[in-house]
Write an enzyme that holds these catalytic residues in place. Structure first.
Site, PDB file in Angstrom:
ATOM      1  N   TYR A   1      17.660  48.289   8.128  1.00  9.11           N
ATOM      2  CA  TYR A   1      16.884  48.400   9.355  1.00  9.11           C
ATOM      3  C   TYR A   1      16.755  49.859   9.757  1.00  9.11           C
ATOM      4  O   TYR A   1      17.438  50.731   9.198  1.00  9.11           O
ATOM      5  CB  TYR A   1      17.530  47.579  10.488  1.00  9.11           C
ATOM      6  CG  TYR A   1      18.755  48.223  11.109  1.00  9.11           C
ATOM      7  CD1 TYR A   1      19.967  48.288  10.426  1.00  9.11           C
ATOM      8  CD2 TYR A   1      18.701  48.777  12.381  1.00  9.11           C
ATOM      9  CE1 TYR A   1      21.077  48.882  11.004  1.00  9.11           C
ATOM     10  CE2 TYR A   1      19.814  49.373  12.968  1.00  9.11           C
ATOM     11  CZ  TYR A   1      21.000  49.414  12.265  1.00  9.11           C
ATOM     12  OH  TYR A   1      22.101  50.020  12.827  1.00  9.11           O
TER      13      TYR A   1
ATOM     14  N   ARG B   1      20.080  29.491  -1.224  1.00  5.64           N
ATOM     15  CA  ARG B   1      21.258  30.358  -1.131  1.00  5.64           C
ATOM     16  C   ARG B   1      21.988  30.499  -2.469  1.00  5.64           C
ATOM     17  O   ARG B   1      22.496  29.513  -3.021  1.00  5.64           O
ATOM     18  CB  ARG B   1      22.230  29.806  -0.075  1.00  5.64           C
ATOM     19  CG  ARG B   1      23.375  30.758   0.229  1.00  5.64           C
ATOM     20  CD  ARG B   1      24.325  30.186   1.272  1.00  5.64           C
ATOM     21  NE  ARG B   1      25.354  31.149   1.633  1.00  5.64           N
ATOM     22  CZ  ARG B   1      26.416  31.410   0.885  1.00  5.64           C
ATOM     23  NH1 ARG B   1      26.615  30.764  -0.254  1.00  5.64           N
ATOM     24  NH2 ARG B   1      27.307  32.324   1.274  1.00  5.64           N
TER      25      ARG B   1
ATOM     26  N   HIS C   1      24.161  34.063  -4.430  1.00  4.09           N
ATOM     27  CA  HIS C   1      24.455  35.473  -4.169  1.00  4.09           C
ATOM     28  C   HIS C   1      23.522  36.425  -4.909  1.00  4.09           C
ATOM     29  O   HIS C   1      23.032  37.392  -4.341  1.00  4.09           O
ATOM     30  CB  HIS C   1      25.911  35.788  -4.532  1.00  4.09           C
ATOM     31  CG  HIS C   1      26.895  35.238  -3.541  1.00  4.09           C
ATOM     32  ND1 HIS C   1      27.056  33.891  -3.335  1.00  4.09           N
ATOM     33  CD2 HIS C   1      27.741  35.855  -2.698  1.00  4.09           C
ATOM     34  CE1 HIS C   1      27.980  33.696  -2.403  1.00  4.09           C
ATOM     35  NE2 HIS C   1      28.404  34.880  -1.993  1.00  4.09           N
TER      36      HIS C   1
ATOM     37  N   LYS D   1      21.808  52.137   5.938  1.00  8.20           N
ATOM     38  CA  LYS D   1      21.641  51.550   7.281  1.00  8.20           C
ATOM     39  C   LYS D   1      21.452  50.045   7.125  1.00  8.20           C
ATOM     40  O   LYS D   1      20.370  49.482   7.318  1.00  8.20           O
ATOM     41  CB  LYS D   1      20.470  52.210   8.028  1.00  8.20           C
ATOM     42  CG  LYS D   1      20.574  52.061   9.538  1.00  8.20           C
ATOM     43  CD  LYS D   1      19.677  53.049  10.248  1.00  8.20           C
ATOM     44  CE  LYS D   1      19.482  52.719  11.708  1.00  8.20           C
ATOM     45  NZ  LYS D   1      20.673  52.816  12.542  1.00  8.20           N
TER      46      LYS D   1
ATOM     47  N   GLU E   1      32.939  58.876  12.927  1.00  9.13           N
ATOM     48  CA  GLU E   1      31.703  58.603  13.670  1.00  9.13           C
ATOM     49  C   GLU E   1      31.937  57.420  14.598  1.00  9.13           C
ATOM     50  O   GLU E   1      32.994  56.790  14.558  1.00  9.13           O
ATOM     51  CB  GLU E   1      30.509  58.334  12.748  1.00  9.13           C
ATOM     52  CG  GLU E   1      30.570  57.025  11.991  1.00  9.13           C
ATOM     53  CD  GLU E   1      29.264  56.671  11.277  1.00  9.13           C
ATOM     54  OE1 GLU E   1      28.172  57.130  11.676  1.00  9.13           O
ATOM     55  OE2 GLU E   1      29.333  55.896  10.291  1.00  9.13           O
TER      56      GLU E   1
ATOM     57  N   LEU F   1      26.919  57.144   8.499  1.00  4.52           N
ATOM     58  CA  LEU F   1      25.460  57.114   8.425  1.00  4.52           C
ATOM     59  C   LEU F   1      24.990  58.536   8.744  1.00  4.52           C
ATOM     60  O   LEU F   1      25.408  59.117   9.754  1.00  4.52           O
ATOM     61  CB  LEU F   1      24.883  56.135   9.455  1.00  4.52           C
ATOM     62  CG  LEU F   1      23.363  56.029   9.354  1.00  4.52           C
ATOM     63  CD1 LEU F   1      22.971  55.153   8.162  1.00  4.52           C
ATOM     64  CD2 LEU F   1      22.745  55.490  10.626  1.00  4.52           C
TER      65      LEU F   1
HETATM   66  N1  PLP Z   1      26.101  56.128  12.949  1.00  2.00           N
HETATM   67  C1  PLP Z   1      25.925  54.810  13.030  1.00  2.00           C
HETATM   68  C2  PLP Z   1      26.982  53.889  12.521  1.00  2.00           C
HETATM   69  C3  PLP Z   1      24.746  54.299  13.605  1.00  2.00           C
HETATM   70  O1  PLP Z   1      24.555  52.973  13.684  1.00  2.00           O
HETATM   71  C4  PLP Z   1      23.784  55.202  14.112  1.00  2.00           C
HETATM   72  C5  PLP Z   1      22.546  54.715  14.727  1.00  2.00           C
HETATM   73  O2  PLP Z   1      22.280  53.551  14.802  1.00  2.00           O
HETATM   74  C6  PLP Z   1      24.034  56.566  14.015  1.00  2.00           C
HETATM   75  C7  PLP Z   1      25.200  56.992  13.415  1.00  2.00           C
HETATM   76  C8  PLP Z   1      23.046  57.569  14.546  1.00  2.00           C
HETATM   77  O3  PLP Z   1      21.930  57.686  13.686  1.00  2.00           O
HETATM   78  P1  PLP Z   1      20.506  58.136  14.223  1.00  2.00           P
HETATM   79  O4  PLP Z   1      20.657  59.500  14.797  1.00  2.00           O
HETATM   80  O5  PLP Z   1      19.652  58.151  13.008  1.00  2.00           O
HETATM   81  O6  PLP Z   1      20.069  57.139  15.236  1.00  2.00           O
END
Ligand code: PLP
Length: 294
Positions: free
Chosen positions: A31, A99, A101, A147, A179, A203
């Protein structure tokens, strides 16, 4: 609201997906969330690049990505969202199939949802006074760079934060604070602004990348270095970055003040800079018709 689902623009209440959808059954999808300022999508190219990269990692076809800007523009028009702030949510799953895997046949249509909605924003005090956070062990997988819609550890961590009166949960992995559950983390340690390396199971946020790229131009160097849990109490400033979070000071962690317990100078300077970056981008997209590059 009108949403886009699998080729159709339909009312939200009529948007239905199959119980066999692999997103529903396996969280088999990715997403994106992008922010819309004054009717224009901020850093859309960067978000779409990350979406394409995520689909590739999941060995899914990326053709869908090319059509997303036009669909988003139409959704903004149809939902009358050209005036204020909004978000666009994009989700692509491997589609519906009995379903099992392993992947379904390659010609299984992907499920593609794109939805826009007005963004009310967080209370102003979150930005001026800062928010609280808690620390939690990072129980996520090792591909947090994707993501993925599989967000259960993030959901549980964020719920724990809420139950403790905090805004965010900060993940600790390998003895580093890396994070948040839905935002990246920056801190000032030894007088240096640092953030977890992109390779460090996070991320690679679009907002994070914007700060890394543009803060040095304003005389604020940023270092991709870990914040060790053992030195967390020495951090003098802390802030979150994210598409909807923007730049948000964290002034308490686990009930203890960060530095002086108020937003720090570097954080406040970056909050100001962030506003100018958005304005510059809006001005550039007004002339080019779409969002400017970083
Ligand atoms: N880290 C995680 C786990 C996230 O879910 C998000 C945003 O949804 C971010 C960091 C920040 O990313 P962005 O600046 O691209 O929104």
């Amino acid at each position: 609201m009108i949403v886009y689902l699998n080729g159709s623009f339909i009312p939200h209440s009529e948007a239905k997906i199959s119980v066999d959808d692999r997103g529903f059954l396996f969280a088999d999808g990715v997403y994106e969330v992008a922010k819309i300022y004054e009717g224009r999508v901020f850093l859309f190219e960067q978000h779409l690049r990350r979406l394409r990269a995520g689909l590739t990692e999941l060995r899914m076809n990326t053709d869908v990505v090319d059509g997303i800007p036009a669909i988003t523009e139409r959704l903004l028009d149809e939902n009358d969202l050209r005036g204020g702030d909004a978000t666009v949510y994009i989700q692509v799953t491997r589609g519906a199939a009995p379903r099992a895997h392993a992947f379904p046949p390659a010609d299984t249509p992907q499920t593609v949802l794109i939805a826009v909605k007005p963004f009310k924003g967080h209370p102003a005090s979150y930005y001026t006074e800062g928010v609280g956070a808690i620390t939690v062990p990072d129980v996520r997988w090792s591909r947090c760079d994707i993501k993925s819609i599989s967000l259960l550890p993030n959901v549980l961590a964020n719920q724990q934060a809420k139950e403790n009166g905090a805004f965010e949960a900060l993940f600790i992995r390998d003895s580093n604070v890396i994070e948040g559950s839905h935002a990246n983390l920056f801190g000032v340690l030894d007088g240096k602004l640092v953030t977890c390396p992109a390779s460090g199971h996070i991320l690679n946020g679009i907002t994070r990348q914007l700060v890394l790229q543009r803060a040095p131009e304003a005389g604020i160097p940023v270092y991709e270095e870990f914040i060790p849990e053992a030195r967390f109490n020495e951090v003098t400033e802390l802030f979150l970055t994210g598409t909807t979070t923007e730049i948000m000071p964290v002034t308490r962690v686990d009930g203890k003040p960060v530095g002086a317990g108020v937003p720090g100078q570097i954080t406040k300077q970056l909050q100001q800079l962030f506003k100018t970056w958005v304005e510059e981008n809006l001005a550039a997209s007004a002339t080019s018709g779409h969002g400017a590059a970083l």
